[in-house]
Design an enzyme around this catalytic site. Structure first.
Site, PDB file in Angstrom:
ATOM      1  N   CYS A  48       0.815  -1.214   0.000  1.00  0.00           N
ATOM      2  CA  CYS A  48       0.000   0.000   0.000  1.00  0.00           C
ATOM      3  C   CYS A  48       0.853   1.269   0.000  1.00  0.00           C
ATOM      4  CB  CYS A  48      -0.953   0.000   1.191  1.00  0.00           C
ATOM      5  SG  CYS A  48      -0.131   0.266   2.755  1.00  0.00           S
ATOM      6  N   CYS A  50       0.753   3.827   2.019  1.00  0.00           N
ATOM      7  CA  CYS A  50       1.261   4.292   3.313  1.00  0.00           C
ATOM      8  C   CYS A  50       2.497   3.499   3.745  1.00  0.00           C
ATOM      9  CB  CYS A  50       0.175   4.297   4.388  1.00  0.00           C
ATOM     10  SG  CYS A  50      -0.506   2.712   4.845  1.00  0.00           S
TER      11      CYS A  50
END
Length: 140
Positions: A48, A50
């Site tokens: 992802c 993040c």
């Protein structure tokens, strides 16, 4: 599962820092068993945004800036190292499954856990500064 060629560089961001890969439940259980001594920092890695923009760079920042560091650095990749990730998630209960996530163990006990929602919306320096404080408090 993600193709290994897709995540190889994401794995390398941590292994190049000295992280050992836990790919099986047995590796996790063996290392974090009842006789575990010292501190182990486990990062559940992820594809992802993040993880790419904040988690992995924050870990790098912390390791570059902390005067005290965990005895062992370990990582497992969510979606690929399924057995290992499941075992880490079992050990950190009652925290719900989260990736990316970070766990610090000291002498076999979970002493600090960072869930995805603690990573999202924060930049690498914020995460790194937090980890530096955690390492300073729990590591020798």
């Amino acid at each position: 599962m993600y193709p290994e060629e897709l995540i190889a560089s994401m794995r390398a961001e941590l292994t190049d820092l000295g992280f050992e890969e836990f790919r099986t439940a047995e590796q996790v259980a063996s290392h974090l068993g009842p006789d575990h001594k010292g501190t182990t920092f486990v990062v559940i890695n992820s594809v992802c945004g993040c993880a790419a923009g904040a988690a992995r760079p924050g870990v790098r920042y912390a390791l570059e800036n902390a005067s005290k560091k965990p005895t062992t650095l370990a990582t497992s990749f969510a979606g690929n190292d399924r057995e290992a990730v499941a075992k880490v998630r079992e050990i950190v209960l009652p925290y719900p499954p989260s990736s990316p996530a970070m766990a610090l163990f000291k002498d076999g006990e979970l002493v600090h856990f960072i869930e995805r929602h603690h990573i999202e919306g924060r930049n690498a320096k914020m995460i790194g500064d937090h980890l530096v404080e955690v390492f300073e408090h729990f590591c020798e």
